[in-house]
Structures are given as structure tokens and as C-alpha cells.
Write an enzyme that holds these catalytic residues in place. Sequence first.
Site, PDB file in Angstrom:
ATOM      1  N   HIS A 117       0.917  -1.905   0.215  1.00  0.00           N
ATOM      2  CA  HIS A 117       0.132  -0.407  -0.203  1.00  0.00           C
ATOM      3  C   HIS A 117       1.208   1.252   0.119  1.00  0.00           C
ATOM      4  O   HIS A 117       1.499   1.741   1.279  1.00  0.00           O
ATOM      5  CB  HIS A 117      -1.217  -0.101   1.163  1.00  0.00           C
ATOM      6  CG  HIS A 117      -1.987   1.250   1.762  1.00  0.00           C
ATOM      7  ND1 HIS A 117      -2.344   1.657   2.345  1.00  0.00           N
ATOM      8  CD2 HIS A 117      -2.284   2.026   0.151  1.00  0.00           C
ATOM      9  CE1 HIS A 117      -2.939   2.641   2.140  1.00  0.00           C
ATOM     10  NE2 HIS A 117      -3.074   3.133   0.810  1.00  0.00           N
ATOM     11  N   GLU A 135       3.099   0.574   3.442  1.00  0.00           N
ATOM     12  CA  GLU A 135       2.763  -0.659   4.294  1.00  0.00           C
ATOM     13  C   GLU A 135       2.327  -1.199   3.596  1.00  0.00           C
ATOM     14  O   GLU A 135       2.168  -2.072   2.068  1.00  0.00           O
ATOM     15  CB  GLU A 135       1.242  -0.081   4.793  1.00  0.00           C
ATOM     16  CG  GLU A 135       1.401   0.448   5.016  1.00  0.00           C
ATOM     17  CD  GLU A 135      -0.639   1.224   5.772  1.00  0.00           C
ATOM     18  OE1 GLU A 135      -0.691   1.351   6.894  1.00  0.00           O
ATOM     19  OE2 GLU A 135      -1.456   1.301   4.850  1.00  0.00           O
TER      20      GLU A 135
HETATM   21  N1  CAA Z   1       5.484  14.632  -8.668  1.00  0.00           N
HETATM   22  C1  CAA Z   1       6.851  15.716  -8.317  1.00  0.00           C
HETATM   23  N2  CAA Z   1       6.384  16.841  -7.515  1.00  0.00           N
HETATM   24  C2  CAA Z   1       4.959  16.843  -6.608  1.00  0.00           C
HETATM   25  C3  CAA Z   1       3.942  15.878  -6.921  1.00  0.00           C
HETATM   26  C4  CAA Z   1       4.183  14.575  -8.008  1.00  0.00           C
HETATM   27  N3  CAA Z   1       3.676  14.139  -8.256  1.00  0.00           N
HETATM   28  N4  CAA Z   1       2.926  16.871  -5.874  1.00  0.00           N
HETATM   29  C5  CAA Z   1       3.626  17.483  -5.588  1.00  0.00           C
HETATM   30  N5  CAA Z   1       4.603  17.724  -5.822  1.00  0.00           N
HETATM   31  C6  CAA Z   1       5.585  19.672  -5.609  1.00  0.00           C
HETATM   32  C7  CAA Z   1       4.783  20.568  -6.013  1.00  0.00           C
HETATM   33  O1  CAA Z   1       4.882  20.402  -7.696  1.00  0.00           O
HETATM   34  C8  CAA Z   1       5.936  21.129  -5.541  1.00  0.00           C
HETATM   35  O2  CAA Z   1       6.769  22.009  -6.019  1.00  0.00           O
HETATM   36  P1  CAA Z   1       7.220  22.984  -5.946  1.00  0.00           P
HETATM   37  O3  CAA Z   1       7.421  23.464  -4.454  1.00  0.00           O
HETATM   38  O4  CAA Z   1       8.467  22.838  -6.819  1.00  0.00           O
HETATM   39  O5  CAA Z   1       6.248  24.169  -6.673  1.00  0.00           O
HETATM   40  C9  CAA Z   1       6.112  20.509  -4.404  1.00  0.00           C
HETATM   41  O6  CAA Z   1       5.547  19.376  -4.771  1.00  0.00           O
HETATM   42  C10 CAA Z   1       5.673  20.653  -2.619  1.00  0.00           C
HETATM   43  O7  CAA Z   1       4.204  20.837  -2.933  1.00  0.00           O
HETATM   44  P2  CAA Z   1       2.307  22.536  -2.694  1.00  0.00           P
HETATM   45  O8  CAA Z   1       3.745  23.358  -3.407  1.00  0.00           O
HETATM   46  O9  CAA Z   1       1.544  21.754  -4.003  1.00  0.00           O
HETATM   47  O10 CAA Z   1       1.996  21.481  -1.508  1.00  0.00           O
HETATM   48  P3  CAA Z   1       3.313  21.153  -0.307  1.00  0.00           P
HETATM   49  O11 CAA Z   1       4.652  21.612   0.162  1.00  0.00           O
HETATM   50  O12 CAA Z   1       1.708  21.089   1.302  1.00  0.00           O
HETATM   51  O13 CAA Z   1       4.062  19.824  -1.041  1.00  0.00           O
HETATM   52  C11 CAA Z   1       2.425  17.443   0.047  1.00  0.00           C
HETATM   53  C12 CAA Z   1       2.507  19.123  -1.070  1.00  0.00           C
HETATM   54  C13 CAA Z   1       3.740  16.677  -0.391  1.00  0.00           C
HETATM   55  C14 CAA Z   1       1.361  16.334  -0.837  1.00  0.00           C
HETATM   56  C15 CAA Z   1       2.710  17.540   1.372  1.00  0.00           C
HETATM   57  O14 CAA Z   1       0.808  19.253   1.487  1.00  0.00           O
HETATM   58  C16 CAA Z   1       1.948  16.614   1.969  1.00  0.00           C
HETATM   59  O15 CAA Z   1       2.824  15.793   2.120  1.00  0.00           O
HETATM   60  N6  CAA Z   1       0.645  16.151   1.926  1.00  0.00           N
HETATM   61  C17 CAA Z   1       0.230  15.368   3.038  1.00  0.00           C
HETATM   62  C18 CAA Z   1       0.324  13.894   2.344  1.00  0.00           C
HETATM   63  C19 CAA Z   1      -0.192  13.167   3.428  1.00  0.00           C
HETATM   64  O16 CAA Z   1      -0.708  12.527   3.572  1.00  0.00           O
HETATM   65  N7  CAA Z   1      -0.698  11.511   2.337  1.00  0.00           N
HETATM   66  C20 CAA Z   1      -0.868  10.661   2.579  1.00  0.00           C
HETATM   67  C21 CAA Z   1      -2.364  10.434   2.356  1.00  0.00           C
HETATM   68  S1  CAA Z   1      -2.737   8.863   2.964  1.00  0.00           S
HETATM   69  C22 CAA Z   1      -3.032   7.813   1.575  1.00  0.00           C
HETATM   70  O17 CAA Z   1      -2.089   8.277   0.425  1.00  0.00           O
HETATM   71  C23 CAA Z   1      -3.701   6.348   2.131  1.00  0.00           C
HETATM   72  C24 CAA Z   1      -4.966   6.367   0.964  1.00  0.00           C
HETATM   73  O18 CAA Z   1      -5.057   4.978   0.813  1.00  0.00           O
HETATM   74  C25 CAA Z   1      -5.767   6.942   0.827  1.00  0.00           C
END
Ligand code: CAA
Length: 279
Positions: free
Chosen positions: A138, A150
Amino acid sequence: MFSHVAVLGAGQMGSGIAQVIAQKDISVQLVDLNEAALKKAQSKIKNSLEKLYKKKLITLTPDEVLQKIQFVSDINSIKQSELVIEAVPENQNLKSKVFKQISDTVSANTIIASNTSSISLTYLAENVSHPQRVAGLHFMNPVPLMTLVEIIRAEQTSDSVFEKLCQFTVFLDKTAVSSKDKPGFIVNRILMPMINEAVFALQESIASAEDIDKAMQLGCHHPMGPLALADLIGLDTCLSIMEVLEEGLGEKYKPCPLLKKYVAEGRLGKKTGKGFYTY
Ligand code: CAA
């Protein structure tokens, strides 16, 4: 390590998983019946790779990585895969059907993993021959940035399959944690009730969506608020996970009516342009 891997389902999780595997120079087949989904996945992957390459977070060029991915609509093309990762939508009947199809297509040695967020692997393994080769793998969203995986052992999973998946996770530069096959595993058992509670707070007009998210970002140091995170994950996925938690663990995990309402209206988050926020 594996040299041929197939990922079934070209949604945001499937495409992210195919991408991180190809980044490590492994041939991947990304399979989806929907040609439009494959096209969308290709452009999302390209976008992501360009960002990562610019930041020197990957060594292969975007073109080199993309060449490792074959975008295909025919499941018969996965016959040679040593590992198949199922990443179709979070629906037990659909996943069972896909597991049966995989089992009918690949050899008896192929490891079959599911990226399910909450559904029982022990149950899914019942649909395949040699069920000792089934486990949960996961990934977290967004897959290219999140380092956790996971690994879930079904009751049938063999030690050697579990070990291989642990080694593969490390090879992908991710960190593995091991979970028992219980509803929601670790992350979603804890994360989804928090998101669901945030939706209750919104439903009860305790605060605006913006303030709920700001409170959790600044008050608890979460990188994004729970409602924005729900939009990123997809409200349909959040609802499906809450339903699995409710069914397996009881009333305490009842999905919030507002979450159900938005899903019924097709307000699924970022992917449809509207969820708790408009995109
Ligand atoms: N690939 C490459 N780069 C990416 C990307 C991707 N898929 N998505 C975002 N980025 C980049 C953005 O372009 C941005 O780059 P710049 O700084 O150069 O502009 C950088 O990452 C940071 O993004 P943002 O500025 O948009 O926002 P942020 O600083 O908040 O980071 C995030 C984004 C990493 C998603 C962060 O907000 C985060 O960690 N959020 C929590 C995510 C989380 O909890 N995920 C787990 C969810 S649970 C799950 O997935 C399980 C399930 O089964 C549901």
C-alpha cells in the site's frame, strides 16, 4: 529484484506506482481498459518526472523513465510479469474480479499484490490459485513524494513473498511498515476517522473548510489540512474506506452524511474539479 512488473489501474495511485518503479529502471506495464485514463496517466507521469528531474531527485531523464513504461489496455500482455500490483478503484467486488483475472493470466510464481487502502487481503487471496503469493503493498498519495509503503500479510502470505516485497520497497527508496490484515491497516485506521471528523465539523458549521484546515496545519503541524487531503485522496476513496472500517470495526466509524452527499453528487475532490474546495 524484479525485471518486469505490471500495475493494473491507471488512476492516480496506479500511475504513481508505475512511475516510481520505472524510475528505478525496471520495465513496467501500466494496464487500464480505459484508453483516456492511460493518456491522462502518461501526461501526469511526464509532468511529475520533469519536476523531479529539475530538482535532481531522479537520475534517469523523464524520457528514459517513460521509455520503461508500456501503457496497455489488454490484460493478456502482463503474462511475463514477476510482480503484479493491482490498483483499481477501492471496491471489493471489482478487486476480487481483477484478482481472478490476474490469476488466470500470469504464471503460478508471479507475486500478486494489491494497493488496497483497506480491503482484506485474506479475502482477496481467496480468488487466486497459490494464495501464498498474495500480499498488500500500500503506497501513499502522492506516490512519487511519499516514502511510506504498508506491507500487509494475508493469512495465506508466505514468508518469502513478504521478504521479497520488503526488499522491493527498500529498492524503490521507500520505507516499509508491516501491518496485520485488519480494516484500514495502520494509516487509514488512524487517518480516515480524522478526515471523517473534519467533515462532521464542517457539517455542524463549527468552522469553514479553510479554518478547519488552517487549524490542523498550524495547530498540529500537518502539511495539509484534512479536507484538502480528502480532496487529494478522492472523496469516493475516503467514503469506501470509512465503509470498510464501519463494516469491520463498528458504528464508531460511520461515514459522515456530508461525505456521502458529496460523493453522491459526484463531488469527488481534485479529480473532478470540486470537493471541499473548487479546483
Ligand atoms: N510529483 C512530483 N512533484 C510533485 C508532485 C508529484 N506527484 N506533487 C506535488 N509535487 C511538488 C509540487 O509541484 C511542489 O513543487 P514546487 O515546490 O517546486 O512548486 C512541491 O511538490 C510541493 O507541493 P505543493 O507546493 O503543492 O504543496 P506542499 O508543500 O503542501 O506539498 C504534499 C505537497 C507533498 C502533498 C504535502 O502537502 C503533503 O505531504 N501532504 C500530505 C500528504 C499525505 O498525507 N498523503 C498520505 C495520504 S493517505 C494515503 O495516501 C493512503 C490512502 O490509502 C488514502
